[in-house]
Design a protein around this motif. Structure first.
Motif, PDB file in Angstrom:
ATOM      1  N   LYS A  27      29.200  37.770  39.443  1.00 55.56           N
ATOM      2  CA  LYS A  27      29.792  38.865  38.667  1.00 55.56           C
ATOM      3  C   LYS A  27      31.277  38.595  38.477  1.00 55.56           C
ATOM      4  O   LYS A  27      31.907  37.988  39.333  1.00 55.56           O
ATOM      5  N   PRO A  28      31.848  39.100  37.390  1.00 55.79           N
ATOM      6  CA  PRO A  28      33.298  38.954  37.211  1.00 55.79           C
ATOM      7  C   PRO A  28      34.051  40.012  38.025  1.00 55.79           C
ATOM      8  O   PRO A  28      33.653  41.175  38.079  1.00 55.79           O
ATOM      9  N   TYR A  29      35.104  39.585  38.654  1.00 59.28           N
ATOM     10  CA  TYR A  29      35.997  40.463  39.411  1.00 59.28           C
ATOM     11  C   TYR A  29      37.432  40.055  39.108  1.00 59.28           C
ATOM     12  O   TYR A  29      37.670  39.078  38.399  1.00 59.28           O
ATOM     13  N   PHE A  30      38.358  40.791  39.693  1.00 60.51           N
ATOM     14  CA  PHE A  30      39.768  40.436  39.590  1.00 60.51           C
ATOM     15  C   PHE A  30      40.360  40.395  40.989  1.00 60.51           C
ATOM     16  O   PHE A  30      40.186  41.337  41.767  1.00 60.51           O
ATOM     17  N   LYS A  67      36.624  46.432  45.769  1.00 58.37           N
ATOM     18  CA  LYS A  67      35.490  46.017  46.580  1.00 58.37           C
ATOM     19  C   LYS A  67      35.928  45.781  48.026  1.00 58.37           C
ATOM     20  O   LYS A  67      35.162  46.021  48.945  1.00 58.37           O
ATOM     21  N   LEU A  68      37.137  45.274  48.211  1.00 57.69           N
ATOM     22  CA  LEU A  68      37.716  45.137  49.535  1.00 57.69           C
ATOM     23  C   LEU A  68      39.208  44.910  49.382  1.00 57.69           C
ATOM     24  O   LEU A  68      39.685  44.576  48.311  1.00 57.69           O
ATOM     25  N   ALA A 114      38.259  36.233  38.485  1.00 54.91           N
ATOM     26  CA  ALA A 114      37.426  35.411  39.366  1.00 54.91           C
ATOM     27  C   ALA A 114      35.960  35.722  39.112  1.00 54.91           C
ATOM     28  O   ALA A 114      35.621  36.801  38.632  1.00 54.91           O
ATOM     29  N   ILE A 115      35.113  34.784  39.419  1.00 55.96           N
ATOM     30  CA  ILE A 115      33.669  34.996  39.375  1.00 55.96           C
ATOM     31  C   ILE A 115      33.153  34.752  40.781  1.00 55.96           C
ATOM     32  O   ILE A 115      33.337  33.663  41.338  1.00 55.96           O
ATOM     33  N   LEU A 116      32.550  35.777  41.352  1.00 58.60           N
ATOM     34  CA  LEU A 116      32.089  35.741  42.744  1.00 58.60           C
ATOM     35  C   LEU A 116      30.656  36.246  42.828  1.00 58.60           C
ATOM     36  O   LEU A 116      30.202  36.964  41.938  1.00 58.60           O
TER      37      LEU A 116
END
Length: 130
Positions: A27-30, A67-68, A114-116
């Motif tokens: 999933k894409p995140y930042f 998310k954290l 980022a993609i994590l």
């Protein structure tokens, strides 16, 4: 020898054609890095800033926007980080800029895409609010 991506049709790769070492649940995140700001060493308001920032972070985590989050304990200019879920980098930066420490000029937020693997099941436990 690295596994090659298999050819696909116009619709893109299927889960079975993805290389074996790439997770399926990406999933894409930042990533947000908090770096020392122009007022990093300013003592005024220090006693109320940390509780306000921690309350902000808790709210964002409970609302699942962050998310954290946590401090960076190594010496240097980066003093904290978080992983955000947002529509785009501008929205992620706008959210990070609401952090009380950013508003006070103690830190500046830097955003990187980022993609994590999905963090949807990550559970952060807080004590009951008083």
């Amino acid at each position: 020898m690295p596994e090659e991506i298999l050819p696909t049709d116009q619709t893109g790769p299927t889960p079975d054609s993805r290389p074996a070492n790439i997770p399926r649940n990406l999933k894409p995140y930042f990533l947000c890095f908090l770096v020392k700001g122009p007022k990093w060493d300013e003592p005024e308001g220090a006693e109320t800033l940390m509780p306000a920032q921690l309350a902000f972070l808790r709210d964002q985590i409970e609302w699942r926007r962050y998310k954290l989050a946590g401090p960076v304990t190594a010496a240097g200019d980066i003093v904290g980080f978080s992983i955000l879920e947002a529509a785009d980098a501008a929205a992620a930066l706008a959210l990070a800029n609401q952090d009380p420490a950013v508003l006070a000029g103690r830190v500046n937020a830097q955003i990187l895409p980022a993609i994590l693997p999905s963090l949807d099941t990550l559970k952060i436990e807080f004590p009951t609010r008083r």
